[in-house]
Every structure is written in C-alpha cells, then in structure tokens.
Design an enzyme around this catalytic site. Structure first.
Site, PDB file in Angstrom:
ATOM      1  N   LEU A   1       0.844  -1.193   0.000  1.00 52.45           N
ATOM      2  CA  LEU A   1       0.000   0.000   0.000  1.00 52.45           C
ATOM      3  C   LEU A   1       0.876   1.239   0.000  1.00 52.45           C
ATOM      4  CD1 LEU A   1      -3.023   0.949   0.297  1.00 52.45           C
ATOM      5  CD2 LEU A   1      -2.520   1.196   2.728  1.00 52.45           C
TER       6      LEU A   1
ATOM      7  N   ASN B   1     -11.349   6.094  -2.331  1.00 47.17           N
ATOM      8  CA  ASN B   1     -10.067   5.700  -1.755  1.00 47.17           C
ATOM      9  C   ASN B   1     -10.298   5.224  -0.329  1.00 47.17           C
ATOM     10  OD1 ASN B   1      -8.756   6.538  -4.068  1.00 47.17           O
ATOM     11  ND2 ASN B   1      -8.541   8.617  -3.326  1.00 47.17           N
TER      12      ASN B   1
ATOM     13  N   ASP C   1       3.748  -2.142   4.112  1.00 43.90           N
ATOM     14  CA  ASP C   1       3.706  -0.722   3.791  1.00 43.90           C
ATOM     15  C   ASP C   1       4.907  -0.357   2.933  1.00 43.90           C
ATOM     16  OD1 ASP C   1       1.392  -0.333   5.210  1.00 43.90           O
ATOM     17  OD2 ASP C   1       2.420   0.171   7.071  1.00 43.90           O
TER      18      ASP C   1
ATOM     19  N   GLU D   1      -7.396  -0.192   9.884  1.00 45.99           N
ATOM     20  CA  GLU D   1      -7.679  -1.374   9.082  1.00 45.99           C
ATOM     21  C   GLU D   1      -6.879  -2.576   9.569  1.00 45.99           C
ATOM     22  OE1 GLU D   1      -3.818  -0.213   7.442  1.00 45.99           O
ATOM     23  OE2 GLU D   1      -5.557   0.839   8.237  1.00 45.99           O
ATOM     24  N   ASP D   2      -5.694  -2.348  10.125  1.00 45.91           N
ATOM     25  CA  ASP D   2      -4.898  -3.462  10.641  1.00 45.91           C
ATOM     26  C   ASP D   2      -5.521  -4.039  11.908  1.00 45.91           C
ATOM     27  OD1 ASP D   2      -4.477  -1.114  11.963  1.00 45.91           O
ATOM     28  OD2 ASP D   2      -2.298  -1.168  11.885  1.00 45.91           O
TER      29      ASP D   2
END
Length: 934
Positions: free
Chosen positions: A664, A738, A759, A847-848
């Site tokens: 991401l 998004n 990441d 989100e994690d």
C-alpha cells in the site's frame, strides 16, 4: 754595388709598379669590406621575401621568439617529459590491445558455451515435451471421457416423472427434477413477479418490497425461465383486508395456472414469510403437488420431512438491524438465570385453579400426563418461589399477541420483550402443547428475539422443528430439552460453565447474523438450503479485477546493501523458480456434498467459512484457499523434509509454494520505488501488487524498477480527464472511493495463498521475510508478522486502549508487515460487518486492527510475532500518519467500536514469539532432522 746597379738599371719603374699594385690592393680590399656585405644582405633579404613570412630565415623576428630562445633548456626538458609520457601511453596501448585479444578469446569461448547450452536446453525441452505427451496419453487411457449432463428445458418434452403415491410422500428423489439442475448449471433461479398472479394483491406490502429487494441482489436469480433450475413463488404473508381472501380451491387453481407449473409444479418452491406470531397457514388444505413449501408454521399432516423447509420469521423486513444496539456477549451471566413471558389460557385445566399440581414424580407414577404445559407452569413457578436464582416467569399478559391454539402467545410489544431478554442468561421457548403443530411462527419469533439479544434459547419440546433443522446443529447454540425433563431444567442450566455459555451465545449470534437478521439473508438461506440438498456447488465470490499496467521500466534493480547481508546462506531459488500460482483444485462439489453440518453450524473457523450460507462465500476454486494446512491437500511423499538440506528446501507439507506482496502506498513515489527495488532477488516471490491509494496517478516520467517479476498497480478514483489522457497507456482499476480497506480486497492478481501485506516504508531484510514466510506455512490460519501490539483495559475510563509499547505480551500483529491467507481477504471484504469498514473509512485508520479482530474472532487464536522487531525505521521518508497524536486516540476509539460490533473482545493475549536461531546456520546433510524454529 749590386743594389745600386739594379735600381739604376730600371730607371725608377719598379717603384711605380709597386704603387699601382698597392692602390689596386687597397681598392679591392675596400670593395670587399664595403660592397660585398651590402650585396650579401640584399641577396639574403630577397630570399626571405620570396619564401614568405613563415619561412623567413634571416629576416627580422618577433620579440616573443627572442624570449623563447632564452628558455631553450626548459623546452628541452619539456620535450623529454612528453617523450616519456608518449612512451608510457604506447606501453599501455599495447597492454590494452593484449587484454582485448584475451577478452575476445573469452567471448568466443562463451559463445561456444552458449551454443552448447542452447543445444542442451533444446534437448531438455524435447524430453519434457515427450514426457508431457506420454503423461497425457496415460491419463487419457486411465480416465474415462465425461460429458456434461443433458439439460431438459421447459420447451422440450416433459420427462413425465412417475407420480408419488400421495402428496405426503413427496421427497427430493421422487418430486424434484434433477435434470434441470446439473452440477455445472450454476443454480439459476427464476422468481415469479408478484403482479403476475391474482393473489399477489393480497400480499403484505412490506413483505413484497423486502422480497423484491432481496431478489435483485441475489446472484442466482435469472430472468430467463427456460434455463431455470428452481422457480420461486411468493404466497405470503397475506395482509389483513376486509375483502375475502382466495379460498384453498381458488389458490390451488391459480397455482396450476402459473406459466411454468407444468401440471405438477415440480422444481417450484412456495415461499411464505411470516411477520406476525399469528400467521395463517392457508396452504394447509392446498395441494401443492410436487412443489416444496417454505414457511414458519407446519402441522404434522402437512410437513414433508426432507422436502419442505421450516424458515425463520421475517422480523426486519425493510430495516437493517442496528448491531450497535445489540447487547455485548459478556458478562456471560446476566440478571436473570432464565425468563419466560407468555399466556395460553386454552391449555390450562381447571384442576390448576382448584388444587396445586402434582409433582412430576407423582404424575409419572400413574398415567402419562395429557398436557405437560400444566406441569411446566407449576415447576417454573416453584423455581421462582425458591429464590435460589433470580428468574422471571409470567404466565399472564396484559396485552397478549394472537397465537395459534395450544401455543404460547407473546406478551406486550417487541421493545419490552427485548429489554427483558437483554437481562436474561437463558430464554425459555416452550413448544406448542399440541404435538401436531411441529413448527409455529410464534416459537420462531421467540427464538429470533432470543438470538438477537444474546439470550441462550432453551427449547422445551424436542418434537418441535426449528428453522433449517436439516442443516443447522442447533445443539451448539440452544438447549433442547424434552418437556418431561422440565423438573431437571434448573439443575441443567446451573451446571453449564461460563465457557460453554459464551460459546453457545457466540454461535447463536453467528446464526442470527448469518441466516435470520435481514430479509436478504432469509431469502438467500432458503435458496442455499435447497441448493445444498440437491448437491449443487455454490457460486464463487467475485474477485476484484486488477490489470497489469504497462509502465516505464528503469534499470535492473540492484540489491540494497541493507538486504544483502545474508552471508553465504542460500535463502531459496530466485531465477530458477518462475512465478507460479498456488494449486487450484475444485472442491466445491465435495465440500457441498459431504460437509453439510460442518459448513452450516459453526461460526466461521479457519479455512472453513460456511460455504452454504446466504452469502454463499465459496471461494474461487474452494480448495485453493481451504486445503492448505487443514489436511485437504493431497501430499506426495519423498519430495522434501529431512532428506534435503534446510537451506535448499522450503520444507513442510507443501515443499513448493510462493507468496505475493501487496504493498500500500500514497503519493510517495521515491519511497515506493526504493521499497520495490529492495524486493529484487527475494526468493519465492510470485508477484508484487501495488495498491496506489491516491486519486492522483503516478508521474509520467516515473521509472519503475525492474525486479524480474510483474508489478501490478491498482489505482483509485481517477478523474475523467485523467482516464482520457492515460487510458491509451494504462489499464486502470476504479473503485468508488479511496480507502485503507483496499489493501485487503481479494485481487484476482493474487494467485497464491500467502499474502505479505507490507507498507511502502517498511524495511525488511530478505532473510527476515523468508523466516516469516516459513513460520506462516506452519500456521496458515494465523497472522504472522513483525510489529506486535496489544490491547489493555483502562480501569478508570472502563474502556479498551491500544498500546504500542514494547512488551512481552501481545495480541495484535500489524498488517504493515505481516503474512496472512488470502481467505481472510474475502472475509474482510464481504463477510465482516460493514460498520467496521465504514469506521476505517471515517478515520482513515485502524484497518490493521480490524483484520486482527476478524482473524481472532474466526480462529480464536492469537497472532504469531516473529523476530524481535517492534517497529520500522525509514530514513528520509515523509512523516507517517502514526506520528500524529490523534492517530492513537482514533485507534482507542476503533477498538471500543469493534468490541461493540462483535459483542465481545475477540483479541487473545500471547507471550509466544518465534525467533531465528538456526535459520542462518549451515547444517550438514545428516543433521537436518533437528528442529528449525526455536
């Protein structure tokens, strides 16, 4: 005398001659000294002028040359120095010429070696081709040729199934036409328009609207009746109206007039959705022929076991349930041990009002009681009067709902009943006193409300048919007790442990959310039940398309100095192992046919999401995501393990496997390019998927590193102008917005089971990645990663906190650098409650944490942290969002919100961590049987 005589004899002439000679000599001398230099000067001057100024020899010269002439010695020395340098250059030239000659010889040798290797490669290709051909021949000899089943369409001759002896004897094998539903048909369903038949005007408007909305979103519904496997007819619930409703004879006549009824109605399902506890069973006297009936109320004479379907009531017709208002699942024990509110005057015998009831022991000494409900009332009142536990039982209502004869009526309004159930550990559901009533909407309503608020249902009456009882193992979510055991009910409820009660409450919440909560779930569950009964595989969940984008490739990526420190350890094959997908083996049919109860009855476990649920989330090629690590994948012997050196084999039950990197990024091109370049040479890497989470496309002059593997870039929300100017060179995947949820979308470009979510600013060495991959392969149902975090309870504020401090204990592994199974990408995107994804979009965060909640909720296992890494350093990277103070406040709010949605805290603590001890130690061949992870 002689001298005189001589002089005299000449007479004076010798002296004159001498004078003349002297004069001539003087003149000649004068001419030589004066005129000869002048003539020579004139002559030499003429020569200089004839030769030009550059060839002048004796003419006048410039003053500079005169000065140079004074430094002749310096010029000589310079000349000598230049001469020496020329000699040295000549020597070097000769040396280089010799080196060139040697290199030319080596080039010729390499060319000959290449030609030889090409010949060997060609021979190997021929051998492989011949082997494949031989293999195909052997397979063709040993496998029979199969053809798809022949489909019988309505416009063809009706097969004319033999009629059953009676409508009561209808079963799938005798009343269902399997020829219309081949295994490869995809289970197409045709739904009759409610306006096409006359009684459609009598249907409840809310039921019609909810049914129509659910039909539009169903993946099996088709507009083409000629290819349909199943035909749905909505027959109820009917609204209360002053006009007379159709009689059973009229309704039967109208059913036979349906265009695809085909004389007996085979492959038709009559759906009756109840919204009230008192539901008319107007299909009781109607001959449905070979059509199945799906409704909430059945009499024993009407119900055809294994053919008809008991469905749940439609409580939430057009409204969605508010999951935040659902009470939490903990604490396990609530105010009341059990509660019951209901009234059934018809079942009370006069003896109850005249004398106290006999005990069950006294009753059983004589004849069996005619009505156990009388004894149930007395027993429950005795438990309430004993005050051993706080219970609430009420057998009279101020405002009872209408109910069927011998059935217990609901008391009061729905909101009042829910408030009582929220304070109840168990909720009693007493079956109808008449044994002929095998299923009723009233019992279904009680069961629905109990599951909705987390009260464990206790069903008194084992003769009652609960919704979808053929597929749901209700014993995992409810306690079913025969009515004669009502005297032992109190003992039974007190004997259950907190863990057992929590497991049952959690299972009940799962069943309610999955099968009963919305009208869409109710319809999908009906279809899934029939599809499972006829053993047709479920349709797969669609993957998100991700097209490989043509990009400008830069120079071949090198190996970063920070990543190259792997010693002489061979981490695995790079160039010798081309990208290959995880094996796909179709298990949809076998999973459907053999694992009915396991698929329906359990909250989603690892690699075991209920594939027959309303969502029908059978993943594309089910075994691609279900088999690994669970014993489903066929494993051949002798392909790995201790027979090979640990550095040369991946090990495990699947020796050959790769993983996909999903990265991401957001408007950090330089950081992204550096991260991609660090992936060059990473073993077992299948592909890199870059999720470009920005509305702006990458720069036109951006050079992507060439890492020898495909890089798939996914872009979001480009403006129309951007698409117009870039559509010629890029293939763009567009989404509505998004979102950080995009990193967990199940991209079709991901062809491996293992996903490394990372990441763009995470710095991991190759040996660290490989070690994490090997650990994940030993625990495929877990999140395996590097940065660990944990949650903590704030006693002062009575809430959960997110903590990122270093600790021996952890409960989360951040997905900024973690491995997980692609299976969880489907669950996150399509099964996890939408409220959680909305929270992630609102905060652009968490989100994690959401993924950790999901995996822990499904597996009931904590994640696995590898190595001692706790965070990552990215020198030169722009400041990340995590550096903002609001970042942690938002994560505190996320954790508490997720707990409300799930109803409990699913995260589990662990102090287990996997570190690499022998991973980089070279081991001899005879010592490879030792443990690799310590």
């Amino acid at each position: 005398m002689l001298r005189n005589s001589g002089g005299v004899g000449v007479g004076g002439q010798p002296w004159v001659l001498r004078r003349v000679r002297l004069t001539w000599l003087s003149f000649m001398l004068f001419f030589i000294l004066v005129f000869f230099p002048l003539i020579a000067h004139y002559y030499l001057t003429t020569i200089d002028e004839a030769g030009g100024p550059d060839k002048r020899i004796f003419g006048p010269r410039p003053g500079g040359e005169l000065c140079e002439a004074k430094h002749v010695q310096d010029l000589c020395r310079i000349r000598e120095s230049v001469s020496e340098e020329l000699l040295q250059l000549e020597a070097k030239r000769q040396e280089l010429n010799g080196e060139i000659a040697r290199l030319n010889l080596r080039i010729e040798a390499c060319k000959r070696s290449i030609d030889s290797a090409k010949q060997d490669l060609l021979q190997l290709k021929n051998v492989i081709s011949q082997t494949e051909h031989s293999y195909k021949e052997l397979m063709a000899q040993n496998q029979p040729k199969l053809s798809l089943p022949v489909r019988l369409l309505p416009d063809k001759e009706d097969p004319g199934l033999p009629p059953p002896k009676s409508s009561r004897s209808c079963r799938l094998h005798s009343c269902f036409d399997y020829a219309r539903c081949p295994l490869t048909s995809g289970f197409p369903v045709y739904v009759y328009d409610t306006g096409s038949y006359s009684w459609g005007d009598y249907l409840d408007p809310l039921v019609k609207q909810a049914f129509a909305a659910s039909v539009k979103s169903n993946i099996y519904v088709t507009d083409n009746p000629s290819i349909a496997c199943l035909y749905l007819v909505l027959v109820g619930e009917l609204q209360e109206s002053p006009s007379p409703q159709p009689s059973p004879a009229e309704l039967e006549k109208q059913l036979k007039a349906l265009p695809y009824w085909r004389s007996d109605g085979h492959n038709h399902v009559l759906v009756h959705l109840s919204r009230k506890s008192m539901t008319q069973n107007f299909l009781y006297n109607v001959s449905a022929g070979r059509a199945a009936v799906a409704q909430s109320t059945f009499l024993e004479q009407q119900y055809r076991e294994g053919f008809d379907l008991v469905v749940s009531p439609l409580v939430h017709a057009l409204s969605e349930p508010n999951f935040l208002e659902v009470p939490p699942q903990v604490p396990v024990k609530r105010k009341y041990l059990f509660t019951f509110q209901g009234e059934r005057v018809e079942s009370l015998r006069s003896s109850l009002q005249e004398a106290p009831p006999q005990s069950f022991e006294e009753e059983m000494e004589g004849d069996p009681p005619a009505d156990y409900d009388d004894r149930i009332i007395g027993t429950l009142k005795a438990v309430q009067d004993s005050h051993l536990d706080q219970v609430l039982v009420e057998f009279t209502c101020k405002n009872p709902r209408s109910s069927l004869p011998t059935e217990w009526a609901l008391c009061g309004e729905r909101e009042d009943r829910l408030e009582v159930l929220k304070a109840s550990t168990f909720a009693l559901v007493i079956a109808a006193g008449d044994g002929q009533l095998v299923a009723s909407a009233g019992c279904g309503m009680r069961l629905f409300e109990a599951l909705e608020v987390g009260a464990i249902p206790v069903v008194l009456g084992d003769h009652s048919r609960l919704p979808y009882h053929q597929f749901i193992r209700w014993s995992e979510a409810a306690i079913i007790v025969p009515k004669p055991r009502v005297t032992e009910l109190h003992f039974l409820l007190r004997s259950l442990s907190d863990n057992d009660m929590l497991a049952m409450r959690r299972q009940g919440r799962f069943l309610w959310e999955t099968y009963f909560s919305t009208s869409e779930n109710v319809l999908n569950t009906i279809l899934a039940s029939i599809r499972t009964s006829i053993q047709v595989p479920a349709a797969p969940i669609n993957e998100e398309p991700a097209h490989e984008i043509p990009h400008k490739a830069g120079k071949l990526a090198g190996t970063d100095a920070n990543l190259a420190d792997n010693g002489d350890l061979d981490l695995g094959p790079v160039e010798t192992e081309p990208p290959y997908a995880s094996p796909r083996y179709l298990r949809n049919f076998t999973y459907t046919a053999s694992d009915i109860y396991r698929a329906w009855n359990r909250a989603p476990g690892p690699f075991h999401l209920f594939p027959h649920t309303p969502l029908d989330p059978v993943l594309p090629s089910e075994a691609k995501f279900l088999g690994s690590g669970t014993g489903f994948r066929p494993i051949g012997g002798g392909t790995g393990g201790s027979g090979k050196e640990f550095q040369a084999a991946l090990g495990g039950n699947v020796p050959r496997e790769q993983f996909t990197v999903v990265m991401l990024t957001y408007e950090r091109e330089e950081v992204l390019m550096n991260s991609l370049e660090r992936l060059n040479g990473l073993p077992y890497l299948n592909k890199v998927v870059v999720v470009w989470n920005s509305p702006k496309p990458p720069s036109d002059d951006l050079l992507w590193p060439d890492i020898g593997l495909p890089i798939v870039s996914v872009f979001f929300e480009w403006s129309f102008q951007a698409i117009v100017c870039l559509i010629s060179c890029l293939q763009v995947v567009r989404t509505e917005k998004n979102s950080l949820n995009n990193r967990f979308l199940p991209w079709d470009a991901v062809e491996t089971e293992a996903i490394l979510s990372i990441d763009d600013d995470a710095h991991l060495r190759h040996d660290e990645i490989m070690f994490g991959f090997r650990v994940w392969r030993e625990a495929r149902d877990r999140i395996v990663g590097f940065p660990g975090r944990y949650h903590a309870w704030d006693v002062n504020h009575q809430s959960w906190l997110y903590n990122s401090n270093y600790s021996c204990e952890l409960s989360m592994v951040l997905t900024g650098a973690a491995f997980f199974h692609k299976y969880y990408a489907y669950l996150y995107s399509y099964v996890m409650p939408q409220a959680i994804r909305d929270m992630v979009d609102e905060y652009i965060n968490c989100e994690d944490i959401a993924m950790n909640f999901l995996v822990s909720h499904i597996t009931r296992k904590p994640p696995i942290k590898v190595t001692s890494r706790w965070t990552f350093r990215c020198p030169g990277c722009p400041q990340a969002l995590s550096h903002d103070d609001s970042h942690f406040h938002e994560r505190h709010k996320c954790i508490n919100f997720f707990v409300k949605v799930y109803g409990y805290m699913p995260l589990l603590y662990t102090q287990f961590r996997v570190d690499s001890v022998l991973f980089k130690t070279r081991l001899p061949h005879d010592k490879t049987k030792c443990f690799k992870f310590i």
